[in-house]
Scaffold this motif. Structure first.
Motif, short mmCIF file in Angstrom:
data_model
loop_
_atom_site.label_atom_id
_atom_site.label_comp_id
_atom_site.label_asym_id
_atom_site.label_seq_id
_atom_site.Cartn_x
_atom_site.Cartn_y
_atom_site.Cartn_z
N ILE A 1 -6.95 -10.03 -4.51
CA ILE A 1 -5.27 -9.96 -4.15
C ILE A 1 -5.27 -9.14 -4.69
O ILE A 1 -4.21 -8.37 -4.17
CB ILE A 1 -4.89 -11.51 -6.27
N ARG A 2 -5.77 -8.28 -5.49
CA ARG A 2 -5.41 -6.54 -5.40
C ARG A 2 -5.61 -6.19 -4.05
O ARG A 2 -4.11 -5.20 -3.69
CB ARG A 2 -6.72 -6.04 -6.35
N LYS A 3 -6.32 -6.53 -3.17
CA LYS A 3 -5.85 -6.06 -1.53
C LYS A 3 -4.72 -6.67 -1.23
O LYS A 3 -4.53 -5.80 -0.32
CB LYS A 3 -7.43 -5.83 -0.96
N MET A 4 -4.17 -7.48 -1.28
CA MET A 4 -2.57 -7.74 -0.28
C MET A 4 -1.67 -7.12 -1.23
O MET A 4 -0.62 -6.46 -0.09
CB MET A 4 -3.04 -9.25 -0.73
N HIS A 5 -1.83 -6.76 -2.78
CA HIS A 5 -0.92 -5.76 -3.28
C HIS A 5 -1.02 -4.72 -2.61
O HIS A 5 0.59 -3.72 -2.87
CB HIS A 5 -0.82 -6.12 -5.00
N PHE A 6 -2.20 -4.36 -2.10
CA PHE A 6 -2.20 -3.08 -1.80
C PHE A 6 -1.09 -2.52 -0.16
O PHE A 6 -0.40 -1.78 0.09
CB PHE A 6 -3.35 -2.55 -1.52
N ARG B 1 13.55 3.21 -4.42
CA ARG B 1 13.32 1.56 -4.16
C ARG B 1 12.01 2.49 -3.04
O ARG B 1 11.16 0.77 -2.49
CB ARG B 1 13.94 1.07 -3.67
N LYS B 2 11.98 3.13 -2.24
CA LYS B 2 11.21 3.00 -0.86
C LYS B 2 10.41 3.99 -1.05
O LYS B 2 10.20 5.58 -1.66
CB LYS B 2 12.00 3.68 0.09
N ASN B 3 9.03 4.20 -0.58
CA ASN B 3 8.22 4.85 -0.15
C ASN B 3 7.74 5.44 -1.50
O ASN B 3 7.16 6.09 -1.74
CB ASN B 3 8.41 6.01 0.43
N VAL B 4 7.44 3.91 -2.74
CA VAL B 4 6.68 5.00 -3.66
C VAL B 4 5.29 5.09 -3.92
O VAL B 4 4.23 3.63 -2.95
CB VAL B 4 6.76 3.36 -4.90
N ILE B 5 4.98 5.84 -4.20
CA ILE B 5 3.54 6.24 -4.24
C ILE B 5 2.28 5.04 -5.28
O ILE B 5 2.61 4.26 -6.28
CB ILE B 5 2.60 7.09 -5.20
N VAL B 6 1.37 4.32 -4.45
CA VAL B 6 0.81 3.48 -5.02
C VAL B 6 -1.44 3.71 -4.99
O VAL B 6 -1.88 3.97 -3.81
CB VAL B 6 0.56 1.85 -4.98
N THR B 7 -1.63 3.18 -5.70
CA THR B 7 -3.22 3.95 -5.75
C THR B 7 -3.24 3.13 -6.68
O THR B 7 -2.96 1.46 -7.55
CB THR B 7 -3.82 5.25 -6.46
N GLY B 8 -4.75 3.01 -7.63
CA GLY B 8 -6.05 2.33 -7.79
C GLY B 8 -5.79 1.97 -9.16
O GLY B 8 -6.87 1.31 -10.00
N ASN C 1 9.37 -6.90 -7.30
CA ASN C 1 11.00 -7.39 -7.20
C ASN C 1 11.78 -6.36 -8.12
O ASN C 1 12.92 -6.43 -7.86
CB ASN C 1 10.75 -8.45 -7.14
N GLU C 2 11.34 -7.09 -9.62
CA GLU C 2 12.41 -6.51 -10.19
C GLU C 2 13.03 -5.03 -10.34
O GLU C 2 13.57 -4.07 -10.84
CB GLU C 2 12.34 -7.17 -11.81
N HIS C 3 12.41 -4.45 -9.98
CA HIS C 3 12.25 -2.94 -9.75
C HIS C 3 12.34 -2.47 -8.59
O HIS C 3 13.49 -1.22 -8.99
CB HIS C 3 10.98 -1.94 -10.49
N GLY C 4 12.90 -3.38 -8.02
CA GLY C 4 13.56 -2.89 -6.60
C GLY C 4 12.50 -2.77 -5.98
O GLY C 4 13.10 -1.90 -4.19
N ILE C 5 11.25 -2.52 -5.44
CA ILE C 5 10.65 -1.58 -4.53
C ILE C 5 10.35 -2.25 -3.73
O ILE C 5 9.84 -3.59 -3.64
CB ILE C 5 9.08 -1.57 -5.62
N GLU C 6 10.85 -1.87 -2.54
CA GLU C 6 10.63 -2.25 -0.76
C GLU C 6 9.29 -1.66 -0.29
O GLU C 6 9.30 -2.72 0.41
CB GLU C 6 12.15 -2.41 -0.58
N SER C 7 8.90 -0.80 -0.13
CA SER C 7 7.89 -0.35 0.72
C SER C 7 7.27 0.41 -0.19
O SER C 7 7.41 1.28 -1.25
CB SER C 7 7.96 0.18 1.27
N THR C 8 5.59 0.96 -0.06
CA THR C 8 5.23 2.04 -0.42
C THR C 8 4.19 2.80 0.37
O THR C 8 3.96 2.49 1.28
CB THR C 8 4.22 0.79 -1.44
N ILE C 9 3.37 3.36 -0.19
CA ILE C 9 2.56 4.49 -0.06
C ILE C 9 1.53 4.68 -0.84
O ILE C 9 0.94 4.77 -1.39
CB ILE C 9 3.09 6.45 0.46
N VAL C 10 0.76 4.07 0.55
CA VAL C 10 -1.00 4.20 -0.09
C VAL C 10 -2.02 4.86 -0.10
O VAL C 10 -1.68 5.43 0.35
CB VAL C 10 -1.06 2.82 0.60
N MET C 11 -2.55 5.26 -0.96
CA MET C 11 -2.96 6.53 -0.91
C MET C 11 -4.61 5.86 -1.90
O MET C 11 -5.06 4.96 -3.25
CB MET C 11 -3.43 6.87 -2.91
#
Length: 282
Positions: free
Chosen positions: A179-184, A122-129, A65-75
């Protein structure tokens, strides 16, 4: 992590620091005297598991939230798939043959990050494991585009560290898989799954089940490598057996290239969660 204080009470940081500089006596050295929130042994007690679960949910949530990340693209994808430059070191010929998906993952992440930068990241930020293989390729592609990316690592018995392409301020570490899966998935705008093993299959089916059962909104759900996925999972057999419905096969798409995936995501029409489960109506 920033802290905006609205309280007139003394803050926890000050009292923690103050407690570290009290006179040394039998009383002050006893475990009972330690501040509860600064007592690692206390926090690791079995009875404190609910508190640790809450902390693992809160810490990344607050920082994202502090980094303003609104949405992600999960890989999601296999840790053992090598960079094509090192495919001669792959454990099997199949892994060597799958190495081109490292490049596709890297290119996909680069293309999505270019688009993400239009929103200021802020939007569509890549997230990986956060690990090697496909995960490394995803974070690396984001760096290629000059953007940031998220890594959600987890403590495993064998030694490991986040790959060197995860944005340091967005590199998280977890004890609890759940919890990790929830954040994904909490910010997921799209889910991509590259060839992988048990961990990838676990992530694939758990995410797909949430969408299938209406617990999660539908998002683009893309499986990279049709030949691989149809070889290891007989999707049609599941539908023919009636253990899933024919409509469930429409919850995901097969793609083979980064450009195919980006096109589907760009043209996706939002869909609400299911309000019923096909094949289980009464």
């Amino acid at each position: 992590m920033t802290e905006d204080r609205h309280s007139r009470f003394r803050d926890a940081h000050s009292d923690r620091d103050r407690a570290e500089h009290v006179p040394v006596t039998p009383q002050t050295q006893a475990p009972a005297y330690r501040l509860a929130f600064a007592d690692e042994e206390f926090l690791c007690r079995e009875e404190l598991r609910p508190v640790r679960l809450q902390l693992e949910l809160l810490k990344p949530e607050l920082m994202l939230n502090e980094h303003g990340i609104e949405s992600t693209i999960v890989m999601f994808g296999g840790a053992r798939i090598p960079d094509p430059q090192h495919k001669d070191q792959a454990r099997t010929q199949t892994l060597a043959d799958l190495s081109h998906f490292y490049d596709e993952a890297r290119e996909f992440a680069r293309l999505m990050t270019e688009k993400s930068k239009e929103s200021g990241g802020r939007k569509n930020v890549i997230v990986t494991g956060g690990g090697p293989g496909v995960m490394e390729a995803g974070n690396r592609g984001a760096e290629d585009a000059g953007g940031h990316s998220i890594g959600l690592s987890i403590v495993l018995p064998h030694e490991q560290a986040p790959n060197g392409y995860v944005t340091p301020d967005l590199s998280f570490n977890f004890h609890y898989f759940a919890i990790r899966k929830m954040h994904f998935l909490m910010r997921a705008r799209a889910i991509t799954v590259f060839p992988g093993g048990f961990g990838t299959l676990d992530e694939l089916f758990e995410s797909l089940t949430l969408i299938q059962t209406g617990r999660m909104e539908r998002v683009p759900f893309l499986l990279f490598g049709k030949d691989f996925w149809e070889r290891i999972i007989n999707w049609d057999a599941l539908a023919d057996a009636g253990t899933i419905s024919d409509q469930d096969l429409d919850l995901f798409r097969f793609v083979d290239t980064a450009k195919e995936a980006v096109e589907i995501i760009d043209n996706w029409q939002p869909a609400p969660p299911r309000d019923s489960l096909p094949g289980r109506e009464r």
